[in-house]
Each structure stands twice: as structure tokens, then as C-alpha cells.
Design a protein around this motif. Structure first.
Motif, PDB file in Angstrom:
ATOM      1  N   HIS A   1      45.073  36.777  34.368  1.00  0.00           N
ATOM      2  CA  HIS A   1      45.896  38.225  35.062  1.00  0.00           C
ATOM      3  C   HIS A   1      46.245  39.454  33.909  1.00  0.00           C
ATOM      4  O   HIS A   1      46.665  40.526  34.477  1.00  0.00           O
ATOM      5  CB  HIS A   1      47.704  37.224  33.966  1.00  0.00           C
ATOM      6  CG  HIS A   1      47.880  35.570  34.700  1.00  0.00           C
ATOM      7  ND1 HIS A   1      48.143  36.257  36.319  1.00  0.00           N
ATOM      8  CD2 HIS A   1      47.785  34.555  34.802  1.00  0.00           C
ATOM      9  CE1 HIS A   1      48.302  35.128  36.383  1.00  0.00           C
ATOM     10  NE2 HIS A   1      48.367  34.299  35.957  1.00  0.00           N
ATOM     11  N   SER A   2      45.133  39.772  33.190  1.00  0.00           N
ATOM     12  CA  SER A   2      45.076  40.574  32.414  1.00  0.00           C
ATOM     13  C   SER A   2      44.548  41.648  33.167  1.00  0.00           C
ATOM     14  O   SER A   2      44.585  43.199  33.610  1.00  0.00           O
ATOM     15  CB  SER A   2      43.691  40.676  31.381  1.00  0.00           C
ATOM     16  OG  SER A   2      42.891  40.387  31.765  1.00  0.00           O
TER      17      SER A   2
ATOM     18  N   ASP B   1      47.109  43.785  35.324  1.00  0.00           N
ATOM     19  CA  ASP B   1      47.431  44.708  34.394  1.00  0.00           C
ATOM     20  C   ASP B   1      47.175  45.811  35.017  1.00  0.00           C
ATOM     21  O   ASP B   1      46.249  46.357  34.554  1.00  0.00           O
ATOM     22  CB  ASP B   1      47.403  44.635  33.674  1.00  0.00           C
ATOM     23  CG  ASP B   1      48.927  45.491  32.273  1.00  0.00           C
ATOM     24  OD1 ASP B   1      49.234  45.952  32.482  1.00  0.00           O
ATOM     25  OD2 ASP B   1      48.121  45.184  31.270  1.00  0.00           O
TER      26      ASP B   1
ATOM     27  N   GLN C   1      48.339  48.669  33.397  1.00  0.00           N
ATOM     28  CA  GLN C   1      47.743  49.378  32.520  1.00  0.00           C
ATOM     29  C   GLN C   1      46.058  49.593  31.814  1.00  0.00           C
ATOM     30  O   GLN C   1      45.937  50.475  31.548  1.00  0.00           O
ATOM     31  CB  GLN C   1      48.770  49.129  31.208  1.00  0.00           C
ATOM     32  CG  GLN C   1      50.210  48.831  31.395  1.00  0.00           C
ATOM     33  CD  GLN C   1      50.191  50.537  31.433  1.00  0.00           C
ATOM     34  OE1 GLN C   1      49.609  51.497  30.199  1.00  0.00           O
ATOM     35  NE2 GLN C   1      51.994  50.904  31.899  1.00  0.00           N
TER      36      GLN C   1
ATOM     37  N   CYS D   1      44.185  49.663  34.302  1.00  0.00           N
ATOM     38  CA  CYS D   1      43.599  50.614  35.704  1.00  0.00           C
ATOM     39  C   CYS D   1      42.998  51.207  35.822  1.00  0.00           C
ATOM     40  O   CYS D   1      43.932  52.833  35.215  1.00  0.00           O
ATOM     41  CB  CYS D   1      44.023  49.787  36.999  1.00  0.00           C
ATOM     42  SG  CYS D   1      43.505  50.580  38.383  1.00  0.00           S
TER      43      CYS D   1
END
Length: 145
Positions: free
Chosen positions: A3-4, A7, A9, A11
Motif C-alpha cells: 500500500h505504500s 501513497d 506522497q 510519488c
């Protein structure tokens, strides 16, 4: 599933676009006083500085694809700030030129741009402003192989 990886944030594209949007707010707000958007100001300035320039060369210089250039230059043509004509040497090549009204518009907008530039430097500070330019140049060198 990691899932990270989802995120935004984390990218790079997201982070850089967010920075560009934040910067654009300052430039667009000032340039609106001259009746231009930042993208239009960049095009008009490059055409004024370059003199008559082939659209392909202009697109390469600014880093735009042909359709984006066409969309962004249209208001400059509509307002009679830029003309686009076939080259005298090759009718397939289209040449953009600033009109006298376009040169005047660019001169007026340059003062608005200067205010935005000064405000951004004030907010970032000289050191971060300089580092941002250097980092941008290095990144572009690596991405434009």
C-alpha cells in the motif's frame, strides 16, 4: 499488495506537480493583471526574444509537445500578439512572430512577472531558490537523455 506504493506522497510526479501548482499561483496571479497566464507569458517571451521561430523549434525549446503548443499559442494569435505563417523556404514549417502589440504586451507582462519572481524568491529565500534551480537543471539533464 504494498500500500505504500499507492501513497501519492511518495510519488515524484505528484510532488513535483504540487510544487509547480504552488509556484504557478504566484505567477498566474500577477500575470493576470496583464491579461496573460504564465504559460502564455513564457511562449510570448520566447517568441519576442528569439525573433521569428519555427513552431517545432519553439516546442523543443520550451519542452512542449505540438498539441500543447498549439493550444497554448492560440490565445496569443487570437489577441493579435503573435502571428503564425508558413516559412518562405518550406511551406510545411510554420513560423511564429511577435506583433508590435505582442511585444508591448510582453513588456507590460514582464513587470508583472518580475513582481511574482521577487515574491517567490522572498518566500523561498535566496539559498533555496538557487538550489531549486540547480536541482531542476540536473534533473532535466538526466531526464532528457
Amino acid at each position: 499488495m504494498n500500500h505504500s506504493a499507492l501513497d501519492p506522497q511518495l510519488c515524484t510526479h505528484y510532488k513535483v506537480r504540487k510544487l509547480v501548482r504552488a509556484l504557478s499561483r504566484y505567477y498566474d496571479a500577477e500575470l493576470a493583471k496583464a491579461g496573460l497566464k504564465a504559460t502564455q507569458f513564457t511562449l510570448l517571451t520566447q517568441i519576442v526574444l528569439s525573433g521569428p521561430i519555427a513552431l517545432g523549434e519553439l516546442a523543443d525549446m520550451i519542452g512542449l509537445d505540438a498539441s500543447t503548443l498549439s493550444r497554448n499559442i492560440r490565445p496569443l494569435i487570437t489577441n493579435d500578439w503573435v502571428t503564425v505563417d508558413a516559412s518562405r523556404h518550406d511551406a510545411r514549417i510554420r513560423i511564429a512572430s511577435a506583433t508590435p502589440a505582442g511585444r508591448q504586451k510582453q513588456k507590460t507582462a514582464q513587470e508583472c512577472w518580475q513582481k511574482a519572481q521577487e515574491r517567490v524568491i522572498e518566500l523561498l529565500g535566496d539559498d533555496l531558490h538557487h538550489k531549486l534551480h540547480k536541482l531542476n537543471e540536473r534533473a532535466l539533464e538526466r531526464l532528457y537523455l
